[in-house]
Write a protein that holds these residues in place. Structure first.
Motif, PDB file in Angstrom:
ATOM      1  N   VAL A  40     -79.497 -25.375  49.167  1.00 42.70           N
ATOM      2  CA  VAL A  40     -78.600 -24.210  49.100  1.00 42.70           C
ATOM      3  C   VAL A  40     -77.978 -24.097  47.713  1.00 42.70           C
ATOM      4  O   VAL A  40     -77.948 -23.016  47.117  1.00 42.70           O
ATOM      5  CB  VAL A  40     -77.520 -24.288  50.199  1.00 42.70           C
ATOM      6  CG1 VAL A  40     -76.438 -23.240  49.982  1.00 42.70           C
ATOM      7  CG2 VAL A  40     -78.146 -24.129  51.564  1.00 42.70           C
ATOM      8  N   SER A  41     -77.502 -25.215  47.176  1.00 40.76           N
ATOM      9  CA  SER A  41     -76.883 -25.160  45.853  1.00 40.76           C
ATOM     10  C   SER A  41     -77.911 -24.844  44.771  1.00 40.76           C
ATOM     11  O   SER A  41     -77.609 -24.134  43.806  1.00 40.76           O
ATOM     12  CB  SER A  41     -76.150 -26.464  45.547  1.00 40.76           C
ATOM     13  OG  SER A  41     -77.058 -27.541  45.522  1.00 40.76           O
ATOM     14  N   THR A  57     -69.737 -16.441  48.020  1.00 44.09           N
ATOM     15  CA  THR A  57     -69.853 -17.410  49.107  1.00 44.09           C
ATOM     16  C   THR A  57     -68.578 -17.492  49.938  1.00 44.09           C
ATOM     17  O   THR A  57     -68.644 -17.797  51.129  1.00 44.09           O
ATOM     18  CB  THR A  57     -70.193 -18.802  48.567  1.00 44.09           C
ATOM     19  OG1 THR A  57     -69.244 -19.167  47.559  1.00 44.09           O
ATOM     20  CG2 THR A  57     -71.582 -18.821  47.987  1.00 44.09           C
ATOM     21  N   ASN A  58     -67.436 -17.184  49.334  1.00 41.72           N
ATOM     22  CA  ASN A  58     -66.205 -17.244  50.124  1.00 41.72           C
ATOM     23  C   ASN A  58     -66.196 -16.170  51.211  1.00 41.72           C
ATOM     24  O   ASN A  58     -65.651 -16.378  52.287  1.00 41.72           O
ATOM     25  CB  ASN A  58     -64.970 -17.149  49.240  1.00 41.72           C
ATOM     26  CG  ASN A  58     -64.884 -15.851  48.476  1.00 41.72           C
ATOM     27  OD1 ASN A  58     -65.861 -15.122  48.361  1.00 41.72           O
ATOM     28  ND2 ASN A  58     -63.712 -15.575  47.936  1.00 41.72           N
ATOM     29  N   LYS A  59     -66.819 -15.023  50.972  1.00 38.23           N
ATOM     30  CA  LYS A  59     -66.919 -13.994  52.009  1.00 38.23           C
ATOM     31  C   LYS A  59     -67.826 -14.452  53.141  1.00 38.23           C
ATOM     32  O   LYS A  59     -67.567 -14.189  54.311  1.00 38.23           O
ATOM     33  CB  LYS A  59     -67.415 -12.681  51.420  1.00 38.23           C
ATOM     34  CG  LYS A  59     -66.405 -11.985  50.546  1.00 38.23           C
ATOM     35  CD  LYS A  59     -66.915 -10.645  50.088  1.00 38.23           C
ATOM     36  CE  LYS A  59     -65.888  -9.967  49.215  1.00 38.23           C
ATOM     37  NZ  LYS A  59     -66.348  -8.660  48.738  1.00 38.23           N
ATOM     38  N   ILE A  60     -68.904 -15.148  52.786  1.00 35.93           N
ATOM     39  CA  ILE A  60     -69.807 -15.668  53.804  1.00 35.93           C
ATOM     40  C   ILE A  60     -69.093 -16.709  54.652  1.00 35.93           C
ATOM     41  O   ILE A  60     -69.173 -16.696  55.879  1.00 35.93           O
ATOM     42  CB  ILE A  60     -71.074 -16.262  53.152  1.00 35.93           C
ATOM     43  CG1 ILE A  60     -71.871 -15.169  52.455  1.00 35.93           C
ATOM     44  CG2 ILE A  60     -71.931 -16.971  54.201  1.00 35.93           C
ATOM     45  CD1 ILE A  60     -73.000 -15.662  51.596  1.00 35.93           C
TER      46      ILE A  60
END
Length: 74
Positions: A40-41, A57-60
């Motif tokens: 993933v990273s 990514t914070n929204k995910i």
């Protein structure tokens, strides 16, 4: 192209440092989790290098945690 090769080399080196110790200790689940996070990273860093816009990514993470928050009543 050079940046992608350097990125790949960095991730390969990290894998070569971390994985043998986990395999020797027979921590197969940890190896699987390690590779999931590593992949993933790697993908996120690769997209960043290629200047491809992605959803932050914070929204995910927030969308994944909302049902848990509702379950706990917070």
């Amino acid at each position: 192209m050079f940046k992608i090769l350097v990125l790949t080399l960095i991730f390969v080196i990290i894998s070569l440092i971390e994985v043998p110790g986990l395999v020797k200790q027979k921590k197969i689940r940890e190896v699987i989790v390690f590779f999931v996070f590593l992949i993933v990273s790697y993908i996120l860093n690769l997209l960043y290098l290629l200047n491809i816009q992605i959803t932050p990514t914070n929204k995910i993470i927030q969308s994944l945690l909302k049902p848990i928050e509702k379950f706990w009543g917070q």
